[in-house]
Design an enzyme around this catalytic site. Structure first.
Site, PDB file in Angstrom:
ATOM      1  CG  ASP A   1      10.958  17.316   2.781  1.00 63.22           C
ATOM      2  OD1 ASP A   1       9.927  16.947   3.104  1.00 63.22           O
ATOM      3  OD2 ASP A   1      11.417  18.426   1.437  1.00 63.22           O
TER       4      ASP A   1
ATOM      5  NE  ARG B   1      15.410  19.073   3.119  1.00 63.92           N
ATOM      6  CZ  ARG B   1      15.700  18.511   2.733  1.00 63.92           C
ATOM      7  NH1 ARG B   1      14.712  18.098   1.399  1.00 63.92           N
ATOM      8  NH2 ARG B   1      16.493  17.535   2.581  1.00 63.92           N
TER       9      ARG B   1
ATOM     10  N   PRO C   1       3.333  13.564  -2.348  1.00 64.94           N
ATOM     11  CG  PRO C   1       5.654  13.731  -2.569  1.00 64.94           C
ATOM     12  CD  PRO C   1       4.430  13.767  -3.098  1.00 64.94           C
TER      13      PRO C   1
HETATM   14  P1  FAD Z   1      10.042   3.476   1.902  1.00 63.22           P
HETATM   15  O1  FAD Z   1      11.157   4.897   2.586  1.00 63.22           O
HETATM   16  O2  FAD Z   1       9.936   3.678   0.495  1.00 63.22           O
HETATM   17  O3  FAD Z   1      11.477   2.424   2.606  1.00 63.22           O
HETATM   18  C1  FAD Z   1      11.283   0.806   1.243  1.00 63.22           C
HETATM   19  C2  FAD Z   1      12.338  -0.186   1.930  1.00 63.22           C
HETATM   20  O4  FAD Z   1      12.161  -0.794   1.543  1.00 63.22           O
HETATM   21  C3  FAD Z   1      13.189   0.833   1.613  1.00 63.22           C
HETATM   22  O5  FAD Z   1      14.515   0.737   1.613  1.00 63.22           O
HETATM   23  C4  FAD Z   1      14.000  -1.108  -0.078  1.00 63.22           C
HETATM   24  O6  FAD Z   1      14.969  -0.143  -0.357  1.00 63.22           O
HETATM   25  C5  FAD Z   1      13.270  -1.293   0.397  1.00 63.22           C
HETATM   26  N1  FAD Z   1      13.097  -2.722  -0.013  1.00 63.22           N
HETATM   27  C6  FAD Z   1      11.667  -2.387  -0.947  1.00 63.22           C
HETATM   28  N2  FAD Z   1      11.708  -3.796  -1.616  1.00 63.22           N
HETATM   29  C7  FAD Z   1      12.456  -4.653  -0.918  1.00 63.22           C
HETATM   30  C8  FAD Z   1      12.832  -5.889  -0.887  1.00 63.22           C
HETATM   31  N3  FAD Z   1      11.580  -6.571  -2.135  1.00 63.22           N
HETATM   32  N4  FAD Z   1      13.406  -6.282  -0.220  1.00 63.22           N
HETATM   33  C9  FAD Z   1      13.934  -5.696   0.536  1.00 63.22           C
HETATM   34  N5  FAD Z   1      14.092  -4.324   1.404  1.00 63.22           N
HETATM   35  C10 FAD Z   1      12.770  -3.649  -0.048  1.00 63.22           C
HETATM   36  N6  FAD Z   1       7.668  12.328   1.632  1.00 63.22           N
HETATM   37  C11 FAD Z   1       7.645  13.291   2.156  1.00 63.22           C
HETATM   38  O7  FAD Z   1       6.984  13.471   3.160  1.00 63.22           O
HETATM   39  N7  FAD Z   1       8.158  14.628   1.439  1.00 63.22           N
HETATM   40  C12 FAD Z   1       8.694  14.157  -0.328  1.00 63.22           C
HETATM   41  O8  FAD Z   1       9.121  14.835   0.048  1.00 63.22           O
HETATM   42  C13 FAD Z   1       9.010  12.841  -0.396  1.00 63.22           C
HETATM   43  N8  FAD Z   1       9.405  12.540  -1.471  1.00 63.22           N
HETATM   44  C14 FAD Z   1       9.313  11.212  -2.102  1.00 63.22           C
HETATM   45  C15 FAD Z   1      10.224  11.581  -3.028  1.00 63.22           C
HETATM   46  C16 FAD Z   1      10.167  10.230  -3.519  1.00 63.22           C
HETATM   47  C17 FAD Z   1      10.766   9.701  -5.432  1.00 63.22           C
HETATM   48  C18 FAD Z   1       9.751   8.686  -2.573  1.00 63.22           C
HETATM   49  C19 FAD Z   1      10.278   7.332  -3.131  1.00 63.22           C
HETATM   50  C20 FAD Z   1       9.097   9.032  -1.535  1.00 63.22           C
HETATM   51  C21 FAD Z   1       8.553  10.391  -0.884  1.00 63.22           C
HETATM   52  N9  FAD Z   1       8.240  10.333   0.010  1.00 63.22           N
HETATM   53  C22 FAD Z   1       8.287  11.373   0.318  1.00 63.22           C
HETATM   54  C23 FAD Z   1       7.808   9.566   0.336  1.00 63.22           C
HETATM   55  C24 FAD Z   1       8.009   9.073   1.121  1.00 63.22           C
HETATM   56  O9  FAD Z   1       9.500   8.669   1.499  1.00 63.22           O
HETATM   57  C25 FAD Z   1       7.707   7.989   1.998  1.00 63.22           C
HETATM   58  O10 FAD Z   1       6.203   7.362   2.041  1.00 63.22           O
HETATM   59  C26 FAD Z   1       8.387   6.877   3.505  1.00 63.22           C
HETATM   60  O11 FAD Z   1       9.899   6.813   3.022  1.00 63.22           O
HETATM   61  C27 FAD Z   1       7.611   5.876   3.507  1.00 63.22           C
HETATM   62  O12 FAD Z   1       8.286   4.635   4.552  1.00 63.22           O
HETATM   63  P2  FAD Z   1       8.262   3.622   4.423  1.00 63.22           P
HETATM   64  O13 FAD Z   1       9.540   2.887   5.417  1.00 63.22           O
HETATM   65  O14 FAD Z   1       7.274   2.764   3.711  1.00 63.22           O
HETATM   66  O15 FAD Z   1       8.334   3.315   2.483  1.00 63.22           O
END
Ligand code: FAD
Length: 672
Positions: A53, A281, A365
């Site tokens: 967020d 928020r 996070p």
């Molecule tokens: P993600 O946002 O995880 O995106 C990965 C994407 O890849 C997803 O859409 C998933 O569906 C897709 N995917 C996964 N595997 C496959 C596959 N095999 N094939 C195709 N698609 C796939 N960060 C903060 O800053 N504050 C917070 O409060 C916070 N809370 C969080 C709570 C949770 C439960 C989680 C899991 C994360 C949290 N985060 C938080 C971290 C933050 O959401 C992530 O750091 C950020 O989303 C990372 O972005 P990303 O694109 O690398 O990965």
């Protein structure tokens, strides 16, 4: 795939696996640079609530460069002040300090909060607009296998990465997101406490149906598939690091409370009940991060998830906040996680398959870093791949992704170690209490941490994109950096450190007198920018220096001419912007060499390239040279990379070195 099945095959320049913040940022670059791209996600929808967020200043600067920061800025909650609450001598919590949330003067933006789902929406709209709807997230699609043909990786015209894809049904693409009997969105399904890899299961079920397979040959693959990254596992790379014992719960609620600072960002350390962090928020929502003292990992290191529910998390929050009262009727989302701090061993394979975001670093996070650093990874990588795929830049620039971003990931983990210790520890009882956390130290760490967290302390090392000496010495650079000489004249622009992002100060448009933040002119188009600080052009010798520079720039064999392509939207990979320091009213657009404000027979002169560091009617302007540390008489020349990082600083006479900088990173000779 069964032999009898007809499997469609196709080529694509870039395949992005995962459409979270990191994947969408990569797709956004491809849309703006006009690169043929596919982006897939195994889930049927984007997220709608929860997860990250916090948006840091640097992320907002980046959003602005793509054209959508205003949407986030308007919708979000603005984080202005942090209040620190600690137990007094009687053990009762009280406010002990207030500090600004964002360091004053650091950026034209301050930290804001808005949930990840909205940010994903802004990206999707922007990608649609700039790709003319040709880049769309293909949902319910996941990779089954990935192979790199090593014999082809050096051939830039080849598609050496083969990925088999599977198309899921709607049901398969929908995760079980809600706890039974509850209407509250539950983030546990993606939490590291409960998450299990479901790819094998999905593929096995899916294989039994014909017509669900597909083969894609890609020039480049970017794995942005989150902390459990399938792509990372397919490459055989590991995440190295450790999980801590601290378990934290997260609740997004509309609180009903007498706690006076509920609309401030707060950390509340209690004597015995743990720590609570309050994050205000949008739409009256407040996120509570709550240390769950009563849940501890077992011998295998895993916590018992059955002990964790919205009620158990909320009860922990109530205890920490006592004697203040808190209640809620509406909860938008909740989750719990165990802090794990890990970095991947490598960020790419053969500079053809890259990993970014949570796929290469995980951490807690609370500092609002996950989404921001993940987006910054692909902000660093996206333009490099785009320019190489279009034959504009040399493939050697791709190695700078790992050298630049792996260091940031490691810094992030070090930062998170320190930050988490301060959060999870109990307050020191007195000066002799060595195990407790000193609240003075906590405040100091928080203030220092804010600079790192803003994303504005990033300082990339020397490479063929960053022309500076290693340390103070002008060492010969190796590998990817060998093509750059270590030319550096940092003293000409002390306020624009080479390797850091181009800071923004206000300047005035020469032609229409409108003030602009100069960074607004460094849009993410994929173009390098030469910023000519032209100095006092009313002085004849200085005007001559400027004319000589422009003559060299306009010569048929200069990098500026030989970098031009016939591949829109990047037919001009280098843009020239000018800031002069003479009085605006004493100068005219036509006083400047034509190359600085080019003429188009259909649309006339370009009025958006020449700016002046002078006073204006309604805004505080006229301090840009001073703030950039540039001499007002003599000026200098600065190169901004497509991602706004300063790559080179030199004098107007240093054209040969400037030519060498671009020869080091662009494919000039092929078109010369
Ligand atoms: P993600 O946002 O995880 O995106 C990965 C994407 O890849 C997803 O859409 C998933 O569906 C897709 N995917 C996964 N595997 C496959 C596959 N095999 N094939 C195709 N698609 C796939 N960060 C903060 O800053 N504050 C917070 O409060 C916070 N809370 C969080 C709570 C949770 C439960 C989680 C899991 C994360 C949290 N985060 C938080 C971290 C933050 O959401 C992530 O750091 C950020 O989303 C990372 O972005 P990303 O694109 O690398 O990965």
């Amino acid at each position: 795939m069964t032999i009898s099945e007809h499997v469609p095959e196709s080529n694509v320049d870039v395949l992005i696996i995962g459409a979270g913040p990191a994947g969408l940022m990569a797709a956004c670059w491809m849309a703006h640079c006009g690169v043929t791209t596919r982006i897939i996600d195994k889930r049927g929808t984007k997220i709608f609530s929860g997860q990250a967020d916090g948006l840091q200043c640097r992320s907002l600067e980046i959003f602005d460069s793509f054209g959508f920061a205003d949407r986030a800025w308007k919708e979000a909650n603005h984080m202005i002040e942090i209040c620190l609450w600690n137990p007094g001598p009687d053990g009762i919590i009280r406010r002990s300090d207030r500090i600004p949330d964002t360091i004053v003067g650091l950026s034209r933006f301050q930290q804001i909060t808005l949930h990840q789902g909205r940010i994903e929406r802004f990206f999707l709209d922007n990608i649609k607009k700039y790709s003319n709807d040709t880049i769309k997230v293909e949902r319910g699609v996941l990779p089954e296998s990935l192979e790199i043909d090593e014999t082809e990786v050096e051939d830039q015209s080849s598609y050496p990465v083969t990925v088999k894809l599977r198309h899921l049904t709607d049901e398969e693409a929908t995760p079980q997101q809600q706890i039974s009997g509850s209407k509250i969105s539950d983030g546990l399904f993606r939490s590291n406490l409960t998450h299990t890899d479901d790819e094998d299961d999905l593929i096995r079920k899916n294989k039994s149906r014909a017509g669900t397979g597909e083969i894609v040959h890609a020039k480049y693959v970017i794995g942005c598939d989150g902390a459990r990254s399938w792509t990372r596992r397919a490459l055989g790379f590991e995440l190295l690091g450790e999980a801590t014992d601290s378990i934290w719960g997260v609740l997004d609620i509309i609180p009903i409370t007498d706690f006076p600072d509920i609309r401030m960002r707060c950390t509340i350390h209690s004597t015995e009940n743990g720590t609570l962090m309050v994050i205000p928020r949008e739409d009256k929502l407040v996120r509570l991060y709550i240390q769950l003292k009563e849940v501890t990992p077992d011998a295998s290191g895993r916590a018992d998830r059955s002990k964790i529910s919205p009620d158990s998390i909320f009860n922990a929050a109530k205890k920490i906040l006592s004697p203040y009262k808190i209640d809620y009727e509406y909860c938008a989302w909740w989750t719990a996680y165990q802090i794990g701090q890990r970095v991947a061993t490598r960020f790419d394979s053969h500079e053809r398959v890259f990993l970014a975001g949570d796929a290469v670093h995980t951490h807690s996070p609370k500092a609002g870093q996950g989404m921001n650093i993940s987006m910054n990874d692909t902000y660093n990588l996206g333009w490099k791949i785009a320019l190489v795929a279009k034959g504009i830049a040399k493939p050697s620039i791709l190695s700078t992704y790992q050298s630049e971003r792996r260091k940031i990931a490691q810094d992030l983990i070090d930062f998170d170690h320190r930050f988490s210790r301060f959060f999870s520890g109990r307050p020191a009882k007195d000066i002799m209490d060595a195990e407790g956390i000193s609240m003075g130290e906590f405040k100091e760490a928080f203030e220092k941490g804010n600079l790192f967290a803003s994303g504005l302390s990033v300082n990339y090392e020397p490479s063929n994109l960053v022309s500076k000496a290693v340390g103070e010495s002008k060492e010969v650079l190796s590998d990817a950096t060998s093509s750059a000489n270590a030319f550096t004249k940092q003293s000409l622009a002390k306020g624009l450190p080479i390797g850091m992002r181009f800071n923004s100060f206000k300047v005035v448009n020469q032609s229409d007198a409108r003030p602009w933040h100069f960074q607004e002119k460094l849009r993410s188009t994929g173009q390098f920018r030469i910023v000519v600080f032209a100095g006092n052009i009313l002085s004849p010798p200085q005007k001559k220096r400027l004319e000589d520079f422009c003559e060299a720039l306009g010569a048929p064999d200069s990098f500026f001419r030989t970098s031009a392509t016939s591949s829109p939207p990047l037919d001009a990979p280098i843009e020239v912007l000018t800031i002069h320091s003479a009085e605006r009213v004493e100068t005219n657009l036509m006083d400047f060499p034509e190359i600085l404000h080019p003429y188009n027979p259909h649309t006339g002169w370009d009025y958006d390239k020449i700016f002046v560091d002078d006073v204006s009617y309604h805004e505080d302007t006229g301090k840009a040279y001073e703030n950039y540390g540039v001499d007002k008489e003599r000026g200098c020349v600065v190169v901004a990379r497509p991602d706004q990082y300063v790559g080179w600083v030199g004098d107007l006479e240093d054209f040969k070195d400037l030519q060498r900088y671009f020869e080091g990173c662009l494919m000039l000779s092929l078109r010369a």
